[in-house]
Motif scaffolding. Structure first.
Motif, PDB file in Angstrom:
ATOM      1  N   GLU A 157     -24.596 -47.210  13.910  1.00  0.00           N
ATOM      2  CA  GLU A 157     -25.588 -46.134  13.796  1.00  0.00           C
ATOM      3  C   GLU A 157     -26.550 -46.416  12.651  1.00  0.00           C
ATOM      4  O   GLU A 157     -27.747 -46.158  12.759  1.00  0.00           O
ATOM      5  CB  GLU A 157     -24.888 -44.777  13.631  1.00  0.00           C
TER       6      GLU A 157
ATOM      7  N   ASP B 289     -25.352 -36.291  20.416  1.00  0.00           N
ATOM      8  CA  ASP B 289     -24.703 -37.393  19.713  1.00  0.00           C
ATOM      9  C   ASP B 289     -25.255 -38.740  20.168  1.00  0.00           C
ATOM     10  O   ASP B 289     -24.540 -39.661  20.489  1.00  0.00           O
ATOM     11  CB  ASP B 289     -23.188 -37.326  19.935  1.00  0.00           C
ATOM     12  N   GLN B 290     -26.609 -38.799  20.219  1.00  0.00           N
ATOM     13  CA  GLN B 290     -27.266 -40.057  20.590  1.00  0.00           C
ATOM     14  C   GLN B 290     -26.975 -41.131  19.552  1.00  0.00           C
ATOM     15  O   GLN B 290     -26.954 -40.869  18.367  1.00  0.00           O
ATOM     16  CB  GLN B 290     -28.786 -39.842  20.619  1.00  0.00           C
ATOM     17  N   MET B 291     -26.751 -42.339  20.020  1.00  0.00           N
ATOM     18  CA  MET B 291     -26.555 -43.424  19.057  1.00  0.00           C
ATOM     19  C   MET B 291     -27.902 -44.056  18.714  1.00  0.00           C
ATOM     20  O   MET B 291     -28.771 -44.148  19.499  1.00  0.00           O
ATOM     21  CB  MET B 291     -25.656 -44.487  19.665  1.00  0.00           C
TER      22      MET B 291
ATOM     23  N   LYS C  33     -18.563 -47.803  14.351  1.00  0.00           N
ATOM     24  CA  LYS C  33     -19.524 -46.830  14.870  1.00  0.00           C
ATOM     25  C   LYS C  33     -20.574 -46.509  13.802  1.00  0.00           C
ATOM     26  O   LYS C  33     -21.775 -46.478  14.075  1.00  0.00           O
ATOM     27  CB  LYS C  33     -18.787 -45.542  15.275  1.00  0.00           C
TER      28      LYS C  33
ATOM     29  N   ASN D 245     -16.816 -46.019  19.804  1.00  0.00           N
ATOM     30  CA  ASN D 245     -16.706 -44.667  19.252  1.00  0.00           C
ATOM     31  C   ASN D 245     -15.299 -44.364  18.718  1.00  0.00           C
ATOM     32  O   ASN D 245     -15.132 -43.469  17.901  1.00  0.00           O
ATOM     33  CB  ASN D 245     -17.115 -43.623  20.292  1.00  0.00           C
TER      34      ASN D 245
HETATM   35 CA   LIG Z   1     -22.852 -41.482  18.852  1.00  0.00          CA
END
Ligand SMILES: [Ca+2]
Ligand SMILES: [Ca+2]
Lengths: 118, 118
Positions: A43, B116-118, A39, A33
């Motif tokens: 995602e 803020d789930q990945m 990141k 993160n």
């Molecule tokens: Ca995240």
């Protein structure tokens, strides 16, 4: 729900929180993160994966373009050390959660039985 | 996996096994299984339910005949005391398992976060 159950559940929650595996997962997660580029890449990879899984579950066709996009995102994330470290930590944690669940749900598994499920 | 985690999991397993809710579930299950007619009725109901759920998940159409068959099996099981007793016990147990899981998985929920789930 009895306090016995609550107490035992909170004790297991603490054991998970203090475990080496959870600590490693948290560290890997924080490291990823802190790196916006990695990141973002991760995602994007997750979104492509989920979109394909959803289509498979719904019995929808997956286009050649989607397959190529998925292969590209897999190749990208495999080259990123922070991402592969997080994915390994997530896999270990997920195995542990699975093992814990198997232990906890033994009373129910025994009751229903493997051969005579209702 | 550390012995801390195993110990805590087995302690929770024992608490579940000794809980009032699991004991009630076991009794209801044994009572239904001792009544072949009711047991058969319940297994039929579950099969009809599962078949409809699978079709819904696959996006397949459910025929008028299947809807009627499902309504008939629901009406039948609702009139059977042993079945409704077991279903209530199963619902309570399933709620407890859900609550326990929520407690146990709190460290992971906190890490990933709701927004803020990945
Ligand atoms: Ca995240
Ligand atoms: Ca059975």
């Amino acid at each position: 729900m009895s306090s016995n159950l609550y107490d035992a559940a909170y004790q297991l929650e603490r054991a998970i929180r203090q475990s080496q595996e959870f600590t490693a997962l948290k560290t890997s997660f924080a490291e990823l993160n802190a790196d916006p580029g990695a990141k973002n890449m991760f995602e994007n990879f997750r979104q492509v994966q989920m979109s394909i899984q959803q289509k498979q579950m719904m019995g929808q066709d997956i286009s050649q373009e989607e397959i190529q996009q998925a292969q590209k995102t897999v190749a990208l994330v495999q080259q990123n050390h922070k991402i592969s470290k997080l994915m390994e930590a997530e896999q270990r944690m997920s195995m542990i959660v699975g093992e814990l669940n198997k232990i906890i749900l033994k009373p129910l598994d025994e009751m229903y039985g493997p051969a005579d499920q209702m």
